[in-house]
Scaffold this motif. Structure first.
Motif, PDB file in Angstrom:
ATOM      1  N   PRO A   1      30.479  30.333  36.834  1.00 35.22           N
ATOM      2  CA  PRO A   1      31.807  29.719  36.920  1.00 35.22           C
ATOM      3  C   PRO A   1      32.924  30.750  36.970  1.00 35.22           C
ATOM      4  CG  PRO A   1      30.943  29.546  34.690  1.00 35.22           C
ATOM      5  CD  PRO A   1      29.820  30.098  35.535  1.00 35.22           C
ATOM      6  N   ILE A   2      34.026  30.372  37.590  1.00 36.12           N
ATOM      7  CA  ILE A   2      35.229  31.215  37.628  1.00 36.12           C
ATOM      8  C   ILE A   2      35.732  31.423  36.210  1.00 36.12           C
ATOM      9  CG2 ILE A   2      37.557  31.441  38.547  1.00 36.12           C
ATOM     10  CD1 ILE A   2      35.453  31.519  40.698  1.00 36.12           C
ATOM     11  N   ARG A   3      36.064  32.662  35.857  1.00 37.21           N
ATOM     12  CA  ARG A   3      36.498  32.972  34.496  1.00 37.21           C
ATOM     13  C   ARG A   3      37.962  32.610  34.246  1.00 37.21           C
ATOM     14  NH1 ARG A   3      33.016  36.163  31.583  1.00 37.21           N
ATOM     15  NH2 ARG A   3      31.275  37.083  32.734  1.00 37.21           N
ATOM     16  N   SER A   4      38.835  32.781  35.258  1.00 28.74           N
ATOM     17  CA  SER A   4      40.264  32.574  35.019  1.00 28.74           C
ATOM     18  C   SER A   4      40.987  32.425  36.348  1.00 28.74           C
ATOM     19  CB  SER A   4      40.859  33.745  34.228  1.00 28.74           C
ATOM     20  OG  SER A   4      42.244  33.594  34.031  1.00 28.74           O
ATOM     21  N   ILE A   5      42.055  31.583  36.371  1.00 27.53           N
ATOM     22  CA  ILE A   5      42.927  31.459  37.538  1.00 27.53           C
ATOM     23  C   ILE A   5      44.372  31.407  37.058  1.00 27.53           C
ATOM     24  CG2 ILE A   5      41.211  30.264  38.946  1.00 27.53           C
ATOM     25  CD1 ILE A   5      42.631  27.648  38.346  1.00 27.53           C
ATOM     26  N   SER A   6      45.298  31.788  37.959  1.00 26.13           N
ATOM     27  CA  SER A   6      46.724  31.782  37.599  1.00 26.13           C
ATOM     28  C   SER A   6      47.561  31.691  38.866  1.00 26.13           C
ATOM     29  CB  SER A   6      47.096  33.044  36.818  1.00 26.13           C
ATOM     30  OG  SER A   6      48.482  33.083  36.533  1.00 26.13           O
ATOM     31  N   TRP A   7      48.612  30.840  38.850  1.00 24.40           N
ATOM     32  CA  TRP A   7      49.540  30.700  39.975  1.00 24.40           C
ATOM     33  C   TRP A   7      50.674  31.703  39.830  1.00 24.40           C
ATOM     34  CZ3 TRP A   7      48.894  28.167  44.360  1.00 24.40           C
ATOM     35  CH2 TRP A   7      48.043  27.054  44.421  1.00 24.40           C
ATOM     36  N   SER A   8      51.191  32.168  40.968  1.00 29.67           N
ATOM     37  CA  SER A   8      52.394  32.991  40.969  1.00 29.67           C
ATOM     38  C   SER A   8      53.618  32.106  40.749  1.00 29.67           C
ATOM     39  CB  SER A   8      52.526  33.757  42.289  1.00 29.67           C
ATOM     40  OG  SER A   8      52.675  32.852  43.375  1.00 29.67           O
ATOM     41  N   ARG A   9      54.760  32.738  40.514  1.00 29.70           N
ATOM     42  CA  ARG A   9      55.964  31.996  40.143  1.00 29.70           C
ATOM     43  C   ARG A   9      56.470  31.085  41.259  1.00 29.70           C
ATOM     44  NH1 ARG A   9      60.950  34.580  41.700  1.00 29.70           N
ATOM     45  NH2 ARG A   9      61.928  33.726  39.839  1.00 29.70           N
ATOM     46  N   ASP A  10      56.197  31.434  42.538  1.00 30.23           N
ATOM     47  CA  ASP A  10      56.643  30.602  43.645  1.00 30.23           C
ATOM     48  C   ASP A  10      55.550  29.683  44.172  1.00 30.23           C
ATOM     49  OD1 ASP A  10      55.012  32.472  44.747  1.00 30.23           O
ATOM     50  OD2 ASP A  10      56.427  33.172  46.271  1.00 30.23           O
ATOM     51  N   GLY A  11      54.359  29.749  43.594  1.00 27.39           N
ATOM     52  CA  GLY A  11      53.288  28.860  44.003  1.00 27.39           C
ATOM     53  C   GLY A  11      52.629  29.207  45.317  1.00 27.39           C
ATOM     54  N   ASN A  12      52.881  30.393  45.865  1.00 28.21           N
ATOM     55  CA  ASN A  12      52.269  30.791  47.126  1.00 28.21           C
ATOM     56  C   ASN A  12      50.974  31.582  46.940  1.00 28.21           C
ATOM     57  OD1 ASN A  12      54.293  29.590  48.659  1.00 28.21           O
ATOM     58  ND2 ASN A  12      55.551  31.446  48.666  1.00 28.21           N
ATOM     59  N   TRP A  13      50.845  32.279  45.824  1.00 28.66           N
ATOM     60  CA  TRP A  13      49.660  33.087  45.562  1.00 28.66           C
ATOM     61  C   TRP A  13      48.923  32.549  44.345  1.00 28.66           C
ATOM     62  CZ3 TRP A  13      51.630  38.858  45.994  1.00 28.66           C
ATOM     63  CH2 TRP A  13      52.029  39.099  47.316  1.00 28.66           C
ATOM     64  N   LEU A  14      47.614  32.736  44.361  1.00 24.68           N
ATOM     65  CA  LEU A  14      46.784  32.401  43.207  1.00 24.68           C
ATOM     66  C   LEU A  14      45.828  33.556  42.960  1.00 24.68           C
ATOM     67  CD1 LEU A  14      45.401  29.196  41.914  1.00 24.68           C
ATOM     68  CD2 LEU A  14      43.664  30.873  42.501  1.00 24.68           C
ATOM     69  N   SER A  15      45.799  34.033  41.729  1.00 23.81           N
ATOM     70  CA  SER A  15      44.868  35.098  41.343  1.00 23.81           C
ATOM     71  C   SER A  15      43.697  34.489  40.577  1.00 23.81           C
ATOM     72  CB  SER A  15      45.576  36.139  40.469  1.00 23.81           C
ATOM     73  OG  SER A  15      46.093  35.542  39.298  1.00 23.81           O
ATOM     74  N   LEU A  16      42.533  35.073  40.736  1.00 24.71           N
ATOM     75  CA  LEU A  16      41.334  34.535  40.090  1.00 24.71           C
ATOM     76  C   LEU A  16      40.391  35.662  39.736  1.00 24.71           C
ATOM     77  CD1 LEU A  16      38.634  34.298  42.300  1.00 24.71           C
ATOM     78  CD2 LEU A  16      40.428  33.016  43.452  1.00 24.71           C
ATOM     79  N   VAL A  17      39.614  35.415  38.683  1.00 26.91           N
ATOM     80  CA  VAL A  17      38.587  36.358  38.243  1.00 26.91           C
ATOM     81  C   VAL A  17      37.247  35.656  38.367  1.00 26.91           C
ATOM     82  CG1 VAL A  17      37.668  37.677  36.315  1.00 26.91           C
ATOM     83  CG2 VAL A  17      40.136  37.571  36.681  1.00 26.91           C
ATOM     84  N   PRO A  18      36.358  36.129  39.233  1.00 22.49           N
ATOM     85  CA  PRO A  18      35.056  35.485  39.372  1.00 22.49           C
ATOM     86  C   PRO A  18      34.161  35.771  38.173  1.00 22.49           C
ATOM     87  CG  PRO A  18      35.163  37.451  40.724  1.00 22.49           C
ATOM     88  CD  PRO A  18      36.534  37.272  40.128  1.00 22.49           C
ATOM     89  N   PHE A  19      32.971  35.182  38.199  1.00 23.14           N
ATOM     90  CA  PHE A  19      32.039  35.388  37.093  1.00 23.14           C
ATOM     91  C   PHE A  19      31.643  36.857  36.977  1.00 23.14           C
ATOM     92  CE2 PHE A  19      27.780  35.437  35.202  1.00 23.14           C
ATOM     93  CZ  PHE A  19      28.015  34.721  34.044  1.00 23.14           C
ATOM     94  N   SER A  20      31.497  37.521  38.092  1.00 23.67           N
ATOM     95  CA  SER A  20      31.232  38.957  38.099  1.00 23.67           C
ATOM     96  C   SER A  20      31.901  39.553  39.332  1.00 23.67           C
ATOM     97  CB  SER A  20      29.723  39.238  38.124  1.00 23.67           C
ATOM     98  OG  SER A  20      29.134  38.726  39.302  1.00 23.67           O
ATOM     99  N   GLY A  21      32.306  40.795  39.208  1.00 21.71           N
ATOM    100  CA  GLY A  21      32.989  41.444  40.317  1.00 21.71           C
ATOM    101  C   GLY A  21      34.463  41.621  40.053  1.00 21.71           C
TER     102      GLY A  21
END
Length: 554
Positions: free
Chosen positions: A33-53
């Motif tokens: 499973p994906i470990r973490s996700i987060s939206w940028s302040r304008d909602g155009n970008w999303l950062s994510l941390v996969p299970f590994s990598g």
């Protein structure tokens, strides 16, 4: 507006129908499973941390595309965008380190003191004054984003774990968390003390969230198949609602009217905050448990309100019944049922209870809420207030020229359907609108547009200057720090060489104790040699003597 849900992959659902608009899978294969996700302040970008990598940053502005793979930070475990900018993100690692990474410059700009265990959660307080990091050993570290030092360490009472953590984006001093023991706690970071705590669930707390319109209202979900609302001022539970499956994630919509929850079986449920007993809509999100569920951020409030749930998919407000467990005024607009006097007041003022959730409709401007209706009100009012003259036709033509925006594209911001009983005393803004447009000409509009563009360009240039100044200052600081480190290394090596030379010199000095000891040994060795020679002479003499005596006896 999108709702991002994460399980083994990340899906971007259109709100509220749940249609999957984008689908992103990090890496070539699914490892967990994906470990973490987060939206940028304008909602155009999303950062994510996969299970590994390595962590990824993707864009959903026009189409889904990969912006950056952050390879400078090894073994990331969680991620969070700053609230004030989308160029910087915080990355927690399995080694207990928290880094601030610059996406545009592709380098690490800051690092906080290392923790003693894996960083499982990371978030920023309002105005990005502090970075909040949750660890697997139960420590919640509050780092100052200005001094880069550890401000304090928080812990969940009666617990050695932290399963969920979130900072309030509007009140910089409030932080909420949950634990494996089912405890929900809110801290006040100004005094580093617990503001609210409750043993809310009989199983681990899976997710927590603040209401965006009322910071004293919080929600928590647990593995005991229920979700709860709390009033942190009165320190009591407002509502506790059982559900069919374990709830694993929760988040409020930007305007606070709705909240979504992800379940263990992969479904996503949408609830109306004014009636929390049953969901108004649900859709299938994933084939496995939904680990994260976050609404897309937006700087434009109109865009958020324009994509709100339609009235067809919502239970009519007249049929809602107040939940028996919801007995706090903190709930406010969410579950407030209109009184008979309020209904009569609305009917008397000529407004329908089915008029929708537009503030202007509630005030009587219910002609499709468009610019046309304003112009009609202006012309009607001008007919009543002033006699006809030659200027009226000129003003009318001017208004026709000013129609720069298509009336069908204009939609007012979303507001509650019901207002206080004295809302009849609010004056209609038609007269103010008339006075604002009475003497407006096309040249005035052009002047306003020029001034607006000039201000925007000026603000953009100022932002670029500030960014360049920041980068220059930061680069200078890094160079100075590298030179200082180099000088310190040279000093350390010089000291080592000097100590080695001193030791050799001590060995060669005649007055040194070691040299004296060597001289003593040499003298003793000489004496022993002389003693040996003397003994050898004695032995030889005795041998000769014995031989002579033996010959005499013969």
């Amino acid at each position: 507006m999108f709702v991002a849900s994460a399980s083994t992959t990340v899906k971007f659902h259109e709100f509220p129908n749940g249609n999957v608009m984008h689908h992103y899978q990090p890496g070539n294969k699914v490892e967990g499973p994906i470990r973490s996700i987060s939206w940028s302040r304008d909602g155009n970008w999303l950062s994510l941390v996969p299970f590994s990598g390595h962590a990824d940053v993707v864009s959903v502005k026009d189409q889904l595309k990969l912006i950056r793979t952050i390879q400078d930070v090894d073994e990331p475990s969680c991620v969070a965008f700053l609230n004030s900018t989308k160029k910087l993100i915080a990355l927690g690692t399995k080694g207990g380190q928290v880094f601030i990474y610059d996406i545009k410059m592709k380098n690490t700009t800051k690092r906080f003191p290392r923790a003693s265990s894996l960083i499982s959660h990371v978030d920023f307080t309002a105005k990005d004054t502090h970075c909040v990091a949750g660890c697997t050993n139960g420590d919640i570290l509050l780092f100052s984003n200005t001094t880069n030092n550890l401000s304090c360490t928080l812990r969940v009472p009666k617990s050695r774990s932290v399963t969920s953590l979130r900072a309030n984006r509007f009140k910089r001093n409030l932080i909420i968390g949950g634990s494996n023991e089912g405890i929900v706690v809110v801290w006040d970071s100004n005094v580093n003390k617990v503001k609210f705590t409750m043993e809310a669930h009989k199983a681990p707390v899976t997710s927590v969230a603040f209401s965006p319109v009322n910071s004293d209202l919080v929600v928590s979900t647990g593995s005991d198949r229920q979700f709860c609302f709390y009033d942190i001022i009165d320190s009591k539970r407002i509502a506790s609602v059982p559900v069919e499956n374990n709830i694993t994630a929760v988040d409020f919509s930007p305007e606070g009217t709705y909240f979504v929850m992800g379940s263990q079986n992969g479904r996503v449920y949408i609830y109306d905050s004014r009636n929390i007993q049953e969901p108004v809509h649900s859709f299938s999100g994933h084939t496995s448990a939904v680990k994260h569920l976050i609404f897309q951020r937006s700087l434009d409030s109109k865009s958020a309100s324009s994509s709100s749930i339609s009235d067809d998919s919502i239970v009519p407000i007249q049929t809602l019944e107040e939940p028996s467990n919801c007995d706090s005024d903190i709930f406010g607009m969410f579950i407030q049922i209109p009184s008979n006097e309020m209904v009569e007041s609305i009917k008397t003022s000529g407004n329908s209870m089915e008029a929708g959730d537009s503030f202007f409709a509630a005030l009587g401007l219910d002609k499709n809420n468009t610019l046309e209706s304003f112009q009609q009100d202006v012309s009607t009012e001008s007919t009543k207030k002033w006699p006809e003259d030659k200027n009226n036709s000129a003003q009318k033509s001017t208004h026709d020229k000013i129609g720069l925006v298509d009336s069908k594209q204009i939609q007012m911001s979303s507001t509650p359907k019901f207002f206080p009983q004295n809302f009849k005393n609010i004056r209609s803004p038609s007269y103010t609108v008339n006075q604002g447009y009475a003497n407006l000409t096309l040249s005035d509009v052009q002047t306003v547009i020029k001034e607006t563009v000039k201000e925007d360009v000026k603000a953009t240039l100022e932002e670029i200057r500030t960014d360049i100044k920041f980068q220059a200052t930061h680069t200078t600081y890094q160079i100075k720090r590298m030179l200082l480190d180099f000088q310190m290394a040279m000093v350390r090596e010089f000291i080592k060489v000097e100590n080695f030379c001193n030791s050799i010199r001590d060995d060669l000095t005649t007055d040194s104790p070691r040299h004296a000891e060597n001289n003593y040994l040499m003298e003793e060795n000489e004496q022993l040699k002389k003693r040996i020679e003397f003994l050898e002479q004695q032995v030889a003499f005795l041998t000769v003597t014995d031989q002579a005596q033996m010959e005499q006896h013969k």
